[in-house]
Scaffold this motif. Structure first.
Motif, PDB file in Angstrom:
ATOM      1  N   SER A  64       6.426  -0.332  12.724  1.00 18.33           N
ATOM      2  CA  SER A  64       7.635   0.053  11.992  1.00 18.33           C
ATOM      3  C   SER A  64       7.985  -1.035  10.974  1.00 18.33           C
ATOM      4  O   SER A  64       7.974  -2.220  11.293  1.00 18.33           O
ATOM      5  CB  SER A  64       8.809   0.244  12.945  1.00 18.33           C
ATOM      6  N   ALA A  65       8.321  -0.588   9.765  1.00 21.90           N
ATOM      7  CA  ALA A  65       8.665  -1.521   8.683  1.00 21.90           C
ATOM      8  C   ALA A  65      10.123  -1.960   8.791  1.00 21.90           C
ATOM      9  O   ALA A  65      10.955  -1.241   9.356  1.00 21.90           O
ATOM     10  CB  ALA A  65       8.424  -0.854   7.335  1.00 21.90           C
ATOM     11  N   PRO A  66      10.443  -3.130   8.244  1.00 24.51           N
ATOM     12  CA  PRO A  66      11.845  -3.577   8.220  1.00 24.51           C
ATOM     13  C   PRO A  66      12.747  -2.490   7.623  1.00 24.51           C
ATOM     14  O   PRO A  66      12.390  -1.848   6.634  1.00 24.51           O
ATOM     15  CB  PRO A  66      11.819  -4.821   7.334  1.00 24.51           C
ATOM     16  N   GLY A  67      13.879  -2.265   8.273  1.00 23.34           N
ATOM     17  CA  GLY A  67      14.827  -1.252   7.820  1.00 23.34           C
ATOM     18  C   GLY A  67      14.556   0.134   8.360  1.00 23.34           C
ATOM     19  O   GLY A  67      15.356   1.042   8.172  1.00 23.34           O
ATOM     20  N   PRO A  95       4.656  -5.328  10.786  1.00 23.17           N
ATOM     21  CA  PRO A  95       5.672  -4.763   9.895  1.00 23.17           C
ATOM     22  C   PRO A  95       5.139  -4.269   8.556  1.00 23.17           C
ATOM     23  O   PRO A  95       5.758  -3.423   7.926  1.00 23.17           O
ATOM     24  CB  PRO A  95       6.675  -5.909   9.714  1.00 23.17           C
ATOM     25  N   THR A  96       3.982  -4.748   8.109  1.00 24.41           N
ATOM     26  CA  THR A  96       3.396  -4.257   6.860  1.00 24.41           C
ATOM     27  C   THR A  96       2.660  -2.936   7.084  1.00 24.41           C
ATOM     28  O   THR A  96       2.357  -2.224   6.123  1.00 24.41           O
ATOM     29  CB  THR A  96       2.382  -5.264   6.267  1.00 24.41           C
ATOM     30  N   GLY A  97       2.353  -2.624   8.344  1.00 30.58           N
ATOM     31  CA  GLY A  97       1.625  -1.408   8.672  1.00 30.58           C
ATOM     32  C   GLY A  97       0.139  -1.488   8.406  1.00 30.58           C
ATOM     33  O   GLY A  97      -0.582  -0.505   8.584  1.00 30.58           O
ATOM     34  N   GLU A  98      -0.350  -2.652   8.039  1.00 27.07           N
ATOM     35  CA  GLU A  98      -1.769  -2.793   7.690  1.00 27.07           C
ATOM     36  C   GLU A  98      -2.682  -2.385   8.843  1.00 27.07           C
ATOM     37  O   GLU A  98      -3.647  -1.641   8.650  1.00 27.07           O
ATOM     38  CB  GLU A  98      -2.054  -4.233   7.261  1.00 27.07           C
ATOM     39  N   ALA A 105      -3.179   5.232  12.879  1.00 25.73           N
ATOM     40  CA  ALA A 105      -2.085   5.570  13.796  1.00 25.73           C
ATOM     41  C   ALA A 105      -1.060   6.428  13.058  1.00 25.73           C
ATOM     42  O   ALA A 105      -0.573   6.044  12.002  1.00 25.73           O
ATOM     43  CB  ALA A 105      -1.443   4.304  14.349  1.00 25.73           C
ATOM     44  N   LYS A 106      -0.763   7.590  13.634  1.00 29.19           N
ATOM     45  CA  LYS A 106       0.136   8.542  12.988  1.00 29.19           C
ATOM     46  C   LYS A 106       1.461   8.688  13.714  1.00 29.19           C
ATOM     47  O   LYS A 106       2.466   9.008  13.109  1.00 29.19           O
ATOM     48  CB  LYS A 106      -0.540   9.908  12.901  1.00 29.19           C
ATOM     49  N   LYS A 170       6.827   4.663  11.524  1.00 31.12           N
ATOM     50  CA  LYS A 170       7.795   4.396  10.448  1.00 31.12           C
ATOM     51  C   LYS A 170       7.285   3.294   9.513  1.00 31.12           C
ATOM     52  O   LYS A 170       7.819   2.198   9.440  1.00 31.12           O
ATOM     53  CB  LYS A 170       9.160   4.023  11.029  1.00 31.12           C
ATOM     54  N   TYR A 171       6.206   3.641   8.806  1.00 32.66           N
ATOM     55  CA  TYR A 171       5.586   2.700   7.867  1.00 32.66           C
ATOM     56  C   TYR A 171       6.507   2.442   6.681  1.00 32.66           C
ATOM     57  O   TYR A 171       7.371   3.246   6.350  1.00 32.66           O
ATOM     58  CB  TYR A 171       4.274   3.278   7.335  1.00 32.66           C
ATOM     59  N   ALA A 172       6.234   1.318   5.989  1.00 29.59           N
ATOM     60  CA  ALA A 172       6.931   1.016   4.738  1.00 29.59           C
ATOM     61  C   ALA A 172       6.559   2.102   3.725  1.00 29.59           C
ATOM     62  O   ALA A 172       5.454   2.637   3.762  1.00 29.59           O
ATOM     63  CB  ALA A 172       6.512  -0.362   4.219  1.00 29.59           C
TER      64      ALA A 172
END
Length: 173
Positions: A64-67, A95-98, A105-106, A170-172
């Motif tokens: 999950s990304a910040p926010g 947090p970057t979702g890399e 991952a979905k 919840k990716y960026a």
């Protein structure tokens, strides 16, 4: 990959070469994850402990990304591990979702089982009942259990994938 865990330690998948590894994408605020971690059943916590006792490395990953829902700072991650009573080898922060994107991952949960040579032998859903009801856990076929029990007994995995279900990661943007 290399990620920081809840304690601030850098962890790499290469650190676990030669071992069976489970990757679990997690968002503790997702109702599908809550189903697995429900306090009355503690299904995921029991799996983490049972397979750790068999030498399996269990890495929970938060992409999950910040926010966004589910995002955790290092301090949040330590607190949430305690609140959940979770027992992964490590809770890794992405947090970057890399890493999440690299593994496709979905959803949360979305699972991967990796063999000692580093190959993915299973990808997808934790179990067979696509619901948010903790009461459904007991009646479901747990795909990760089916795969791990087979491969740890020297047998082939019963299947390589099952469609994942749950909240979107919840990716960026």
């Amino acid at each position: 990959f290399r990620l920081t865990d809840a304690t601030g330690t850098q962890r790499s998948l290469a650190d676990y070469k030669g071992k069976w590894v489970v990757l679990e994408w997690v968002n503790y605020d997702c109702p599908f994850v809550k189903k697995q971690y429900d306090a009355s059943h503690k299904a995921m916590q029991a799996l983490q402990q049972a397979y750790a006792a068999k030498g399996v490395v269990w890495l929970s990953i938060c992409s999950s990304a910040p926010g966004n829902q589910g995002y955790m700072s290092q301090a949040d991650a330590l607190r949430r591990l305690g609140e959940q009573g979770a027992h992964p080898t490590a809770l890794l922060l992405d947090p970057t979702g890399e890493v999440g994107h690299a593994y496709g991952a979905k959803t949360t949960p979305d699972m991967r089982v990796i063999d000692p040579q580093g190959r993915i032998v299973y990808a997808g859903a934790i179990d067979s009942i696509r619901s948010m009801n903790p009461g459904d856990v007991a009646g479901a076929t747990n795909h990760v259990v089916a795969v791990l029990d087979a491969v740890l007994a020297g047998k082939p995995a019963p299947y390589a994938s099952q469609p994942p279900y749950g909240c979107s990661v919840k990716y960026a943007k």
